[in-house]
Write an enzyme that holds these catalytic residues in place. Structure first.
Site, short mmCIF file in Angstrom:
data_model
loop_
_atom_site.label_atom_id
_atom_site.label_comp_id
_atom_site.label_asym_id
_atom_site.label_seq_id
_atom_site.Cartn_x
_atom_site.Cartn_y
_atom_site.Cartn_z
N GLU A 130 0.83 -1.20 0.00
CA GLU A 130 0.00 0.00 0.00
C GLU A 130 0.87 1.25 0.00
OE1 GLU A 130 -3.44 -0.07 -0.30
OE2 GLU A 130 -2.89 -2.17 -0.69
N HIS B 31 -1.79 10.54 -0.28
CA HIS B 31 -2.12 9.36 -1.08
C HIS B 31 -1.97 9.63 -2.57
CE1 HIS B 31 -3.75 7.86 2.68
NE2 HIS B 31 -3.59 6.68 2.16
N LYS C 33 -8.72 -15.27 16.44
CA LYS C 33 -8.87 -14.79 15.07
C LYS C 33 -10.09 -13.90 14.84
CE LYS C 33 -5.25 -16.96 13.73
NZ LYS C 33 -5.08 -18.32 13.30
N ASP D 136 1.48 -14.47 12.70
CA ASP D 136 0.28 -14.94 12.00
C ASP D 136 -0.57 -13.73 11.62
OD1 ASP D 136 -2.04 -16.06 11.12
OD2 ASP D 136 -2.33 -17.36 12.85
#
Lengths: 425, 425, 425, 425
Positions: free
Chosen positions: D118, D414, D249, D323
């Site tokens: 990104e 951006h 999660k 993870d």
């Protein structure tokens, strides 16, 4: 084409409700002209004081007659439960049950007084009590009891916050002593901590005997805070006796991890033939509805998943002198329906935060005490039983509404029972 | 050393409350012996019926005297609002205000009747009304109005669900007609859809005039469902008039994205000297507390961030004949306090789900109607004004409690006002 | 006895981790001595720049060899996707499937590349893909598409906020034009508003073609804000192009009411014999587990109820060049398992916020584009299909993990597959 | 006029995406014709196996070249971290910092490798690291460490559940022994219980040394469950090693009350002149934005209130072999900005669930280990320091994004950084 543009315009029109935007904006401006006289408040509750307020307020005497005059003789008994008293509110009580409860504390058949003005509410809970009792009653158990206060302390830096929290967590025995000096009913049972940057939230958990106990724990926590200010090696820049972390008077996800008041579960197994006979549906149909409604709840972002705990809670809290504002925090939890291998219905409710007392608060007022006495649940040693009866009642309510919705009778019941009213437009 | 083992043991002991585990487990077993007689419920409300229930129930006649006999003469007016009536609950009403409200609909100085049994509640709201009025009143506006019902439809496959939802979304005009045939007050204003696998939830949004309208929208939605079953090209395996997606009677995150009832915001700017004079604290101290308590709320997982909306809402809902169970859904929202560049206090409250009506429900009952009349808010065309007054009241309540907590007076007020009670243990 | 006191002491000890409180507090103090040199950042991506950063940083050359030298030849292709580049991260890709997807846009058998370093993840998803495909594949449909930006505007008073919002809601057509001037792919499809006291949040919903589109909508919204500042009859005191209401990069309950990216549902019906053959359990056992785990999720306060969406999402997002930080917002939704009347398993997943593009962002990078091409899903016109494949994959993952947990094989699989690793301690 | 009807029609059209409803529904039907061959999965990771999968899959050889051939020499090192390996994913790493961290465990100036595709992400975090370091660094402390597994047990009745939970809570010492037999790194530190009707959820909290530990606690909990089945006086009808209560999660409100992994807080005080020099805005402007965005987060129903934790977390987790699916659970928490009495900026972040290890999992893989070594944080005794650095990094990220949004530079950054990309459409 600008369908949405048209729509947002509609939304704007709806806000304005027929006014121009200038007119609307002007109406919203603060206005200090002709300020009304605002009477000094008074904690004294009697007819004379109430009359004085009515005199100041003016207005049609018929409302004074209804609110004050008809109940004037009992006004003084509300001393200490109200300020600026002007009269008495009245609402009807209906009886559900008796409901059989097989609890760790509650045991027996309980008539259940419910105060409400909503048509069909008592009828629905009564129907649920009936089938639940026919099945041998609701099993119910209080799983945990505690009521929390969460004082907070602001420091300059996280470094100071670290020093403070390490010290505070070593003071549990002293904190208990400070609490014990303010109350014989309340006991400090746990202290938790949350550090958020240079802020420290402590979470004090108490038991409070058979009182609901919110005030008791406020006074006890104030005493601990006073000690902290005297003894802490690092003084907070600011501190507060309650920081809004305790979940007081609002639904919170946190309640599932700890408890607010009494955490209670209740369950029952209903033979299919009872479901058919009394509820006019089947275990499978009820489970199917339960599942769809459980996901409906999840999609709408509720805390827990349940049908209408708030209805029964509010009505029982009102009838028995509980703090009805606590419905906001109590009406969360989990309802679960299953079909057993034998084809019967298994149903349970679990509530993390039933806030009930059987002494103190509004429990000693005339009609409230009468309702508790009717149930055999007034006074010391009864609050756990009341919480278990409460859970049993809510299980009855879930059975009844889920039966009505799964059988397609929901709208019918409301049409029929509200139709007899005379006061409707 | 296994401190935690000792603790979990303590937890187990607390569940058992002095019993052996065998005894505890035995108490929880269902018990079909000696089932009580459960009376058939009755929607007829009068002294004779009530007496019959008391006769069946037995028990000490003094409670009957308090609950039934003293109010027997007005029992019949509750016809249509209760079933299995056994008497009348009474609780005191205190007066807060008058509160000046500058709203899109409300405009003027409103005396505010609050029904509660909690010491200090009326005094606290009264204090807030006072300072708010001195500052020129609360600006308040209804931002959106709608009440939803969310029927749900289950299909065999997602393919069928797709066919159904595409058809249903094209039926808006027909749905409106079906609704119009059931009610002249209620209007269908929007239909939304949620497909979850082979399940379709529709969300029907209505306006309901000045009634709170839950029953009205149930009947209207039933009519639409009846039409769907006749006309849909693909029939659901199961369907329900309400799927628990609408947020009825429970706090939901969804309310912020849509609305439940009336979405209202209210704000005010309080000069520093008023804060000091009436609230004995400063704008900065109030903002500091607000911020810490806002994060306390976030950490506890509440929906929105606020102090004690539930207190004022429950008391006003009760006094004015609203459905008090709706406190569960209404008592969410956002309170915000800031210090302005001039050093004054800016304060606002925003509630996505105020559920109030000024006709229907409990609003026509004697004391409830009297309270609405006292405020000048009974009858058609008044419900938006009532919602704005409600938001103003809650703003007053947030000002008062935050002032007390930031000044360290919170525990003092409770000690002082509850101390005068006679009924406490 | 003060077990809890001992415990809180343990907690304090754990914070200190063997240090004295003075030492701990001292370590936390800010330290402005010997401040490091901090290089000016650079958007230029090539070996020379990277080498310069390594030279400044110093350190063991072996890490530079691994991170930079081995991939130096392809470094320049990351220009515009990274700043201060020092090298290339590598992780393995495993293949699940092919998975048959019967979608509104996706149609066929898709090999699914998953990038992860977690043992058993690919194996588990592969197993799910296998059984799902054997059953005829996953049905999947995109239900809604939109990506939001929520600018916010602060005013002095609610009165000004009212004037502003009424004006803004009438500007939809102009807003669309302003957006159209900044992008040919993005379209403004809706504008919502939230008034909170004197603050106004607008919510702009866009479609963005086949790009994920976060930057596109930022630029478009900036253009609208510029117009607002020029044209609004009442100017905000402050305004921001994004107010954190849009749910960007975080799980939010709001996504269920609207959408973030693509709202997708997928379902399948698995014959009992397939469940037994491939998953070694039964439909009933899977449903039983699902139900218990659904309530486990509710009790822990998750948004939606599901098993491990995050695993498959993260692995697919990584492999295909999506923004993996969006896992935070995408990994919410609802999994539902049922047993059909025929005894088969029905299973569905619904996700309100799948954030995928098939053009732009990281999708054109070498390995990421290769993975998309492998699936036949690179380029224009493919993003809805990718979202449907994604939902199908997550359905496969839920089937696999729930099968393992219901059959008691969960811990076994992890033990077996991770055991072959060489790098573990 | 039926604007809304037109809109819902639009919504239906959008679902169909140009197809007829019959065509759409037909596409969604399961299809068992020509089922693809699905290869047996393989845990063996080497070039030969990978080639075989590519041969089966077919397709354009250029993708195989990119994914497999270029990295074929290092494929075997991923053995035990992947199954069905077909190649290697590559993404660029940029360097932020060095960041000075003053933590209980971390102490010094840390270069921070971030893996992302990104644009602007590394530049934004780098900018934040710079100003934070100039101010003397971030103070950071691990407040709690634990990783949970929550097995669940279903019984016939609540009575059986009661007997079970009372027994289980007395077994803490035995549970610890059973755990100790499976792992030398993991320790059982607490056991909690939730009874929901006839279901009992136990919550086992562990510490796991410097490994993230999810697999370790699964195996340990399995051992305890095996013991329970042997020894419990009342056997469950069903039981599961994990019930979805542990928050694994997924974002959960529960994490604030307990912890997932490491609960960490970090803060700093930034002189106004540093804010102006490096961030081109003022402390007041940043606090104003923070407050508005905090309420934006509350209104959208997020868990906690923060800006973009997910960005920094995902990039650091990826670079260091964590993870990355855990971003779903880790990216919640609280950011707080204030202006101090001196006019400086106070800023803090608090995260209840940072999931990081410095041994095991993906931490030993080539580039991942290199990144950890670069930071000096590979191996035993480093995981608390890594968590503190992580919190410091996120504080830097919040400073940078809030500065950009408050200064109106968000869209500009951006536009500028993504513009240099070559791969965009």
């Amino acid at each position: 084409m600008t369908g949405k543009g048209g729509l947002t315009q509609q939304h704007a029109d709806r806000i304005l409700a027929g006014r121009t935007v200038e007119d609307a904006a002007a109406r919203l401006e603060p206005d200090c002209a002709d300020l009304p006289e605002i009477p000094i408040g008074s904690a004294k509750v009697n007819r004379e004081r109430a009359s004085r307020i009515w005199d100041q307020m003016g207005g049609d005497p018929q409302w004074r007659e209804i609110l004050l005059d008809r109940s004037a003789d009992e006004l003084e008994c509300y001393q200490g439960n109200i300020e600026n008293a002007i009269g008495v509110m009245r609402m009807p009580i209906g009886l559900a049950g008796p409901l059989r409860v097989n609890g760790l504390s509650a045991k027996g058949d309980y008539p259940i007084p419910l105060a409400t003005t909503e048509a069909a509410l008592v009828a629905s809970y009564h129907r649920g009590c009936r089938v639940l009792t026919m099945a041998g009653g609701a099993s119910a158990m209080v799983l945990y009891e505690s009521i929390a206060r969460a004082p907070a302390f602001a420091f300059e830096t996280a470094s100071d916050a670290c020093r403070f929290v390490v010290w505070a967590l070593a003071q549990f025995d002293v904190f208990r002593e400070k609490v014990a000096a303010t109350t014989s009913h309340g006991k400090l049972i746990d202290v938790g901590s949350t550090v958020e940057g240079n802020h420290v939230y402590l979470n004090f958990e108490y038991t409070t005997g058979d009182a609901s106990g919110q005030n008791m724990v406020t006074l006890a926590t104030q005493a601990v805070c006073d000690y902290i200010l005297e003894a802490s090696p690092v003084l907070p820049v600011r501190h507060y006796v309650e920081s809004n972390l305790s979940g007081d008077k609002k639904a919170s996800a946190r309640a599932f991890s700890t408890a607010r008041g009494k955490k209670v579960t209740a369950d029952a197994r209903l033979p299919a033939e009872l479901v058919e006979k009394y509820l006019h549906t089947t275990p499978q149909a009820m489970r199917d509805y339960w599942q769809m409604s459980a996901i409906g709840g999840v999609l709408s972002g509720t805390i827990g998943i349940q049908g209408h705990f708030a209805n029964g809670l509010a009505a029982l809290y009102l009838a028995t002198g509980q703090d009805v504002a606590c419905v906001a925090e109590s009406a969360t939890g989990v309802t679960r329906f299953e079909v057993t291998e034998e084809g019967d219905l298994y149903a349970s409710v679990t509530l993390p935060g039933i806030m009930v007392g059987t002494v103190g608060g509004g429990t000693g007022l005339p009609t409230q005490k009468a309702c508790l006495e009717l149930m055999g649940l007034y006074g010391d040693g009864k609050s756990r039983a009341l919480a278990e009866v409460c859970a049993g009642l809510l299980l009855a309510g879930e059975l009844s509404i889920i039966a009505a919705l799964s059988a397609g009778h929901f709208s019918r019941a409301h049409r029929k029972l509200a139709r007899t009213r005379k006061t409707d437009p």
